[in-house]
Design a protein around this motif. Structure first.
Motif, PDB file in Angstrom:
ATOM      1  N   LEU A 128       0.239  60.756  65.881  1.00 51.52           N
ATOM      2  CA  LEU A 128      -0.593  59.573  66.075  1.00 51.52           C
ATOM      3  C   LEU A 128      -2.064  59.901  65.876  1.00 51.52           C
ATOM      4  O   LEU A 128      -2.773  59.223  65.121  1.00 51.52           O
ATOM      5  N   SER A 129      -2.524  60.952  66.537  1.00 50.99           N
ATOM      6  CA  SER A 129      -3.956  61.287  66.495  1.00 50.99           C
ATOM      7  C   SER A 129      -4.397  61.748  65.107  1.00 50.99           C
ATOM      8  O   SER A 129      -5.531  61.493  64.697  1.00 50.99           O
ATOM      9  N   SER A 130      -3.518  62.426  64.361  1.00 57.91           N
ATOM     10  CA  SER A 130      -3.871  62.893  63.022  1.00 57.91           C
ATOM     11  C   SER A 130      -4.122  61.726  62.076  1.00 57.91           C
ATOM     12  O   SER A 130      -5.052  61.756  61.273  1.00 57.91           O
ATOM     13  N   ILE A 131      -3.300  60.688  62.186  1.00 65.98           N
ATOM     14  CA  ILE A 131      -3.440  59.528  61.293  1.00 65.98           C
ATOM     15  C   ILE A 131      -4.641  58.680  61.690  1.00 65.98           C
ATOM     16  O   ILE A 131      -5.412  58.225  60.845  1.00 65.98           O
ATOM     17  N   LEU A 132      -4.818  58.461  62.991  1.00 63.79           N
ATOM     18  CA  LEU A 132      -5.890  57.582  63.474  1.00 63.79           C
ATOM     19  C   LEU A 132      -7.255  58.243  63.444  1.00 63.79           C
ATOM     20  O   LEU A 132      -8.278  57.557  63.495  1.00 63.79           O
ATOM     21  N   ALA A 133      -7.289  59.571  63.394  1.00 62.69           N
ATOM     22  CA  ALA A 133      -8.553  60.323  63.416  1.00 62.69           C
ATOM     23  C   ALA A 133      -9.337  59.967  64.669  1.00 62.69           C
ATOM     24  O   ALA A 133      -8.859  60.156  65.761  1.00 62.69           O
ATOM     25  N   CYS A 134     -10.539  59.409  64.526  1.00 64.28           N
ATOM     26  CA  CYS A 134     -11.384  59.143  65.690  1.00 64.28           C
ATOM     27  C   CYS A 134     -11.275  57.696  66.177  1.00 64.28           C
ATOM     28  O   CYS A 134     -11.998  57.289  67.088  1.00 64.28           O
ATOM     29  N   TYR A 135     -10.376  56.919  65.609  1.00 64.41           N
ATOM     30  CA  TYR A 135     -10.244  55.515  65.993  1.00 64.41           C
ATOM     31  C   TYR A 135      -9.281  55.387  67.169  1.00 64.41           C
ATOM     32  O   TYR A 135      -8.077  55.571  67.016  1.00 64.41           O
ATOM     33  N   THR A 136      -9.824  55.072  68.337  1.00 67.33           N
ATOM     34  CA  THR A 136      -9.009  54.985  69.556  1.00 67.33           C
ATOM     35  C   THR A 136      -8.956  53.563  70.115  1.00 67.33           C
ATOM     36  O   THR A 136      -8.554  53.366  71.260  1.00 67.33           O
ATOM     37  N   LYS A 137      -9.354  52.586  69.346  1.00 67.69           N
ATOM     38  CA  LYS A 137      -9.244  51.201  69.813  1.00 67.69           C
ATOM     39  C   LYS A 137      -7.773  50.862  70.017  1.00 67.69           C
ATOM     40  O   LYS A 137      -6.927  51.194  69.179  1.00 67.69           O
ATOM     41  N   LEU A 138      -7.482  50.192  71.117  1.00 69.99           N
ATOM     42  CA  LEU A 138      -6.085  49.911  71.448  1.00 69.99           C
ATOM     43  C   LEU A 138      -5.428  49.012  70.408  1.00 69.99           C
ATOM     44  O   LEU A 138      -4.235  49.152  70.133  1.00 69.99           O
ATOM     45  N   GLU A 139      -6.194  48.087  69.837  1.00 72.28           N
ATOM     46  CA  GLU A 139      -5.623  47.188  68.833  1.00 72.28           C
ATOM     47  C   GLU A 139      -5.162  47.972  67.596  1.00 72.28           C
ATOM     48  O   GLU A 139      -4.071  47.733  67.060  1.00 72.28           O
ATOM     49  N   THR A 140      -5.990  48.918  67.149  1.00 71.17           N
ATOM     50  CA  THR A 140      -5.642  49.756  66.000  1.00 71.17           C
ATOM     51  C   THR A 140      -4.447  50.646  66.306  1.00 71.17           C
ATOM     52  O   THR A 140      -3.531  50.786  65.492  1.00 71.17           O
ATOM     53  N   CYS A 141      -4.462  51.222  67.492  1.00 71.14           N
ATOM     54  CA  CYS A 141      -3.368  52.092  67.926  1.00 71.14           C
ATOM     55  C   CYS A 141      -2.064  51.317  68.034  1.00 71.14           C
ATOM     56  O   CYS A 141      -1.006  51.783  67.599  1.00 71.14           O
ATOM     57  N   ASN A 142      -2.140  50.115  68.594  1.00 66.86           N
ATOM     58  CA  ASN A 142      -0.952  49.288  68.766  1.00 66.86           C
ATOM     59  C   ASN A 142      -0.351  48.871  67.421  1.00 66.86           C
ATOM     60  O   ASN A 142       0.874  48.851  67.255  1.00 66.86           O
ATOM     61  N   CYS A 143      -1.210  48.555  66.453  1.00 65.33           N
ATOM     62  CA  CYS A 143      -0.730  48.169  65.113  1.00 65.33           C
ATOM     63  C   CYS A 143       0.056  49.297  64.468  1.00 65.33           C
ATOM     64  O   CYS A 143       1.115  49.064  63.867  1.00 65.33           O
ATOM     65  N   LEU A 144      -0.448  50.521  64.580  1.00 66.66           N
ATOM     66  CA  LEU A 144       0.254  51.668  63.995  1.00 66.66           C
ATOM     67  C   LEU A 144       1.568  51.928  64.723  1.00 66.66           C
ATOM     68  O   LEU A 144       2.603  52.164  64.084  1.00 66.66           O
ATOM     69  N   LEU A 145       1.547  51.885  66.036  1.00 71.25           N
ATOM     70  CA  LEU A 145       2.762  52.138  66.816  1.00 71.25           C
ATOM     71  C   LEU A 145       3.835  51.092  66.538  1.00 71.25           C
ATOM     72  O   LEU A 145       5.031  51.398  66.559  1.00 71.25           O
ATOM     73  N   ASN A 146       3.417  49.862  66.270  1.00 68.29           N
ATOM     74  CA  ASN A 146       4.384  48.808  65.937  1.00 68.29           C
ATOM     75  C   ASN A 146       5.031  49.023  64.574  1.00 68.29           C
ATOM     76  O   ASN A 146       6.085  48.442  64.291  1.00 68.29           O
ATOM     77  N   LYS A 147       4.397  49.837  63.715  1.00 64.47           N
ATOM     78  CA  LYS A 147       5.000  50.200  62.428  1.00 64.47           C
ATOM     79  C   LYS A 147       5.964  51.370  62.583  1.00 64.47           C
ATOM     80  O   LYS A 147       6.977  51.443  61.882  1.00 64.47           O
ATOM     81  N   ILE A 148       5.650  52.268  63.507  1.00 65.16           N
ATOM     82  CA  ILE A 148       6.477  53.461  63.711  1.00 65.16           C
ATOM     83  C   ILE A 148       7.708  53.148  64.547  1.00 65.16           C
ATOM     84  O   ILE A 148       8.796  53.677  64.300  1.00 65.16           O
ATOM     85  N   LEU A 149       7.544  52.245  65.519  1.00 68.00           N
ATOM     86  CA  LEU A 149       8.598  51.940  66.478  1.00 68.00           C
ATOM     87  C   LEU A 149       9.057  50.496  66.352  1.00 68.00           C
ATOM     88  O   LEU A 149       8.303  49.632  65.900  1.00 68.00           O
ATOM     89  N   SER A 186      -9.099  53.154  60.843  1.00 67.17           N
ATOM     90  CA  SER A 186      -8.853  51.758  61.209  1.00 67.17           C
ATOM     91  C   SER A 186      -7.797  51.096  60.328  1.00 67.17           C
ATOM     92  O   SER A 186      -7.241  50.060  60.696  1.00 67.17           O
ATOM     93  N   LYS A 187      -7.516  51.666  59.166  1.00 70.56           N
ATOM     94  CA  LYS A 187      -6.505  51.124  58.250  1.00 70.56           C
ATOM     95  C   LYS A 187      -5.190  51.902  58.353  1.00 70.56           C
ATOM     96  O   LYS A 187      -4.365  51.865  57.437  1.00 70.56           O
ATOM     97  N   ALA A 188      -4.994  52.577  59.466  1.00 74.53           N
ATOM     98  CA  ALA A 188      -3.835  53.462  59.620  1.00 74.53           C
ATOM     99  C   ALA A 188      -2.505  52.734  59.464  1.00 74.53           C
ATOM    100  O   ALA A 188      -1.599  53.234  58.792  1.00 74.53           O
ATOM    101  N   ALA A 189      -2.373  51.579  60.069  1.00 72.82           N
ATOM    102  CA  ALA A 189      -1.098  50.854  60.024  1.00 72.82           C
ATOM    103  C   ALA A 189      -0.735  50.457  58.593  1.00 72.82           C
ATOM    104  O   ALA A 189       0.406  50.618  58.157  1.00 72.82           O
ATOM    105  N   VAL A 190      -1.724  49.941  57.861  1.00 67.85           N
ATOM    106  CA  VAL A 190      -1.488  49.521  56.466  1.00 67.85           C
ATOM    107  C   VAL A 190      -1.177  50.730  55.593  1.00 67.85           C
ATOM    108  O   VAL A 190      -0.255  50.699  54.771  1.00 67.85           O
ATOM    109  N   ALA A 191      -1.960  51.807  55.763  1.00 70.89           N
ATOM    110  CA  ALA A 191      -1.747  53.017  54.966  1.00 70.89           C
ATOM    111  C   ALA A 191      -0.372  53.608  55.232  1.00 70.89           C
ATOM    112  O   ALA A 191       0.324  54.037  54.299  1.00 70.89           O
ATOM    113  N   TYR A 192       0.021  53.633  56.496  1.00 70.43           N
ATOM    114  CA  TYR A 192       1.339  54.164  56.862  1.00 70.43           C
ATOM    115  C   TYR A 192       2.448  53.333  56.222  1.00 70.43           C
ATOM    116  O   TYR A 192       3.375  53.885  55.616  1.00 70.43           O
TER     117      TYR A 192
END
Length: 333
Positions: A128-149, A186-192
């Motif tokens: 998670l942290s490698s893809i998101l880098a320094c972006y720790t906003k919950l909305e960004t994190c939640n979007c990526l997690l919703n793609k993984i899970l 910030s574009k982690a979910a789309v990139a993933y």
């Protein structure tokens, strides 16, 4: 004297004063239907029904409140447990702070449950942290997690089907994916999602199996594509297309005969990112020029090996093709 309640004056519940002694009034006997009798046959259920009838919604509200309090207690325990389990680095320190201070408590709780699922499903937090880098906003994190899970009704979260197929059927490692997507921010979910869709395309899966036969592992590809970030999907597509071109396959076989290994090529082009395809083409063209092939042949016959050249070129990355010729020249003098 106040008149006693009668059938035609049903003032039940009022105090009745009379000179006559109080007489017990029996309620008319009610015969229950068989279905109703069956419903009350269990003493415990009968007790619950009676309490509900007497106290109405009050009893149910107390029961519901008890459940909510218990659930809240369990969620608080889960939050504390997960936050203590997270690594103590800059990314997760900021993420913990955002979880604890975010105004949207439901979003914070969703993140906690998703982080618990990552641990349960053996997905490292560093993915998670490698893809998101320094972006720790919950909305960004939640979007990526919703793609993984994927959230199931009863069993909680599970791994998204396409990712699960890559992990099991094609033995692709999570760190290979995170290496390519590193720094998506910030574009982690789309990139993933774009990368997963690109890898799992039917034609690309066929190419991936062909590359496997040539000795390419997904680890080798991710080494070259490391740091592609938001452009990982396009970079992956360009690289596998370049490698599987017929002319390049012929050149690759020439280099393999001289002792080149696939992991040697990926080592030279390590972390080339979204330039990996063009640099692979440049490197393989340079290495297979007649003059350089002769020098590589001389190296193979001398005390020097291809490994010596590669150690010099290790992590040369984007400058690999430009530096290979001078180094070969030095070694052959």
């Amino acid at each position: 004297m106040v008149a006693s309640p009668t059938l035609f004056n049903p003032t039940i519940g009022h105090t009745v004063q009379s000179d006559q002694p109080n007489q017990s009034r029996k309620r008319p006997k009610v015969t229950l239907k068989p279905s109703v009798v069956d419903e009350y046959s269990d003493p415990q259920r009968k007790k619950c029904k009676i309490l509900t009838r007497i106290y109405g919604s009050t009893a149910m509200s107390h029961k519901k409140k008890h459940r909510i309090d218990y659930t809240k207690k369990r969620l608080d325990e889960l939050r504390k447990e997960i936050l203590n389990r997270l690594p103590n680095n800059k990314f997760f320190t900021l993420l913990k702070f955002n979880i604890n201070t975010h105004k949207n408590k439901q979003l914070s709780q969703d993140i906690i449950e998703q982080l618990e699922a990552l641990d349960r499903l053996k997905i490292p937090y560093t993915f998670l942290s490698s893809i998101l880098a320094c972006y720790t906003k919950l909305e960004t994190c939640n979007c990526l997690l919703n793609k993984i899970l994927v959230k199931c009704d009863r069993s909680g979260y599970t791994i998204e089907p396409k990712l699960q197929n890559l992990l099991q059927a094609y033995n692709i490692k999570l760190n290979s994916l995170s290496s390519m997507l590193s720094g998506s921010g910030s574009k982690a979910a789309v990139a993933y999602q774009n990368l997963i869709n690109t890898i799992t395309e039917k034609n690309n899966l066929v190419k991936l199996m062909k590359l496997k036969e040539l000795g390419f592992r997904i680890k080798d590809l991710s080494s070259m594509l490391g740091g592609s970030g938001r452009k990982a999907a396009v970079a992956y597509q360009n690289l596998i297309n370049t490698i599987t071109e017929e002319d390049n396959l012929v050149k690759l076989m020439k280099l393999k005969k001289l002792g080149f290994r696939i992991k040697d090529l990926s080592s030279i082009l390590h972390a080339s990112g979204n330039k990996a395809a063009s640099l692979y083409q440049y490197l393989i063209n340079t290495a297979t020029q007649a003059e350089n092939l002769d020098k590589l042949t001389q190296l193979k016959e001398s005390d020097y090996s291809i490994g010596d050249v590669l150690r010099i070129l290790h992590q040369a990355g984007k400058q690999a093709a430009r530096t290979s010729r001078p180094n070969q020249y030095v070694l052959t003098q």
